[in-house]
Enzyme design. Structure first.
Site, PDB file in Angstrom:
ATOM      1  CG  ASP A  32      -2.096   0.902   1.104  1.00 28.03           C
ATOM      2  OD1 ASP A  32      -2.330   1.438   0.001  1.00 28.03           O
ATOM      3  OD2 ASP A  32      -2.793   1.101   2.111  1.00 28.03           O
ATOM      4  N   GLY A  35      -0.112   5.507  -4.261  1.00 23.88           N
ATOM      5  CA  GLY A  35      -0.767   6.770  -4.615  1.00 23.88           C
ATOM      6  C   GLY A  35      -0.179   7.927  -3.817  1.00 23.88           C
ATOM      7  CG  HIS A  49      -0.377   2.096  -9.221  1.00 17.32           C
ATOM      8  ND1 HIS A  49      -0.504   1.774  -7.888  1.00 17.32           N
ATOM      9  CD2 HIS A  49      -1.507   2.774  -9.541  1.00 17.32           C
ATOM     10  CE1 HIS A  49      -1.660   2.234  -7.427  1.00 17.32           C
ATOM     11  NE2 HIS A  49      -2.291   2.848  -8.416  1.00 17.32           N
ATOM     12  CB  SER A  77      -8.208  -6.022  -3.619  1.00 17.15           C
ATOM     13  OG  SER A  77      -8.886  -4.788  -3.714  1.00 17.15           O
ATOM     14  CB  THR A  78     -12.591  -8.564  -5.298  1.00 20.71           C
ATOM     15  OG1 THR A  78     -12.435  -8.610  -3.873  1.00 20.71           O
ATOM     16  CG2 THR A  78     -12.165  -9.908  -5.861  1.00 20.71           C
ATOM     17  CD  GLU A  79     -12.745  -5.960  -1.749  1.00 21.71           C
ATOM     18  OE1 GLU A  79     -11.538  -6.281  -1.844  1.00 21.71           O
ATOM     19  OE2 GLU A  79     -13.658  -6.797  -1.651  1.00 21.71           O
ATOM     20  CG  LEU A 143      10.205 -16.417  -4.070  1.00 25.30           C
ATOM     21  CD1 LEU A 143       9.839 -16.560  -2.589  1.00 25.30           C
ATOM     22  CD2 LEU A 143      10.671 -14.976  -4.332  1.00 25.30           C
ATOM     23  NE  ARG A 206      -8.439  -0.344   5.605  1.00 24.16           N
ATOM     24  CZ  ARG A 206      -8.215   0.958   5.773  1.00 24.16           C
ATOM     25  NH1 ARG A 206      -8.610   1.558   6.866  1.00 24.16           N
ATOM     26  NH2 ARG A 206      -7.597   1.660   4.851  1.00 24.16           N
TER      27      ARG A 206
END
Ligand code: FPP
Length: 259
Positions: A32, A35, A49, A77-79, A143, A206
């Site tokens: 995260d 941005g 990004h 993510s799906t969100e 890996l 989170r």
């Protein structure tokens, strides 16, 4: 064999009488802060990004060099569909270009790349390059990088439940066959140890619908460092913090919850 080895741990480092250092076998990362990193520099979000994709490569190589066996990176993510379409398309483009450009190098580094997540809604050109990268890096011995793309922890549990329900409806499974091992074997991380350590950059506390089932006992390490600024040294700090934790798995203090 060290008693922890059977639980997916790897022991490493100079063996000291009073302390055995435990290297996590599987690290999951919520990358995260791209941005904010871009905004701080007066640049468009997509440049954050792009910088983030380069960092993902450096951290994968560092994890490989440390002897980590599995790394799961939350790339989309799906969100994330709630973001403006131009940003969503931009992230897909960055991922596509990145995989196209780097897949041979990843194979050369001994890194196996796998994609976890729902591919159905992804652009066909991205799915093609994902398939190609998975194929080319298949025998990566050092890996495994799970790239979580259009991934959600709830989606993962739903697709596992569907596959179990299908087998039950067609008579291949009885309800009494359903246990934790069976569910784990239908998740997108089947066959891999659960993450020992979850790292989240960017400071938020989170889980954001990441590996919900798999993170049940993971140690969580949150750092305010923004993902494009995250270095191999930061990865080492997270691993050292992990090593200092007392993992109890619901057991008692000082026993590591082990039998
Ligand atoms: C979170 O930062 C980042 C994303 C939603 C996208 C992550 C994608 C990459 C890092 C590219 C990954 C590439 C590879 C090859 C693994 P944010 O946009 O939520 O940042 P913010 O919280 O500061 O706005």
């Amino acid at each position: 064999m060290h008693p922890l080895a059977s639980r997916g741990f790897v022991t490493y480092g100079p063996s000291r009488k009073e302390e055995t250092l435990l290297l996590p076998s599987h690290i999951a990362i919520i990358m995260d802060g791209n941005g904010r990193w871009a905004r701080e520099r007066g640049k468009p979000r997509l440049s954050g990004h792009r910088a983030g994709a380069e960092v993902a490569k450096r951290i994968s190589i560092a994890a490989r060099d440390m002897g980590i066996a599995y790394l799961t990176l939350y790339a989309f993510s799906t969100e994330n569909w709630k973001r403006p379409p131009a940003e969503v398309q931009g992230i897909f483009r960055i991922l596509e270009d990145y995989l196209h450009r780097e897949m041979e190098a990843l194979a050369g580094y001994g890194i196996r790349m796998r994609c976890i997540g729902d591919r159905a809604a992804l652009p066909a050109s991205l799915v093609r390059v994902v398939d190609e990268s998975e194929h080319l890096t298949f025998s990566g011995p050092r890996l495994t990088v799970n790239l979580a793309l259009n991934y959600g922890g709830r989606w993962d549990i739903v697709q596992a439940a569907r596959s179990i329900a299908t087998d039950a409806a067609e008579g291949r499974l009885a309800p009494s066959d359903v246990d934790e091992d069976l569910i784990a074997a239908r998740l997108s991380t089947a066959g891999q140890p659960d993450p020992d350590l979850l790292i989240r950059t960017g400071g938020e506390n989170r889980i954001s619908n990441f590996l919900l089932w798999q993170l049940a006992y993971s140690e969580v390490y949150v750092t305010p460092t923004l993902w494009p600024d995250f270095t191999p040294n930061d990865l080492s700090s997270a691993v050292r913090a992990y090593e200092a934790r007392d993992r109890r798995y619901g057991g008692l203090n000082g026993q590591g919850g082990l039998p």
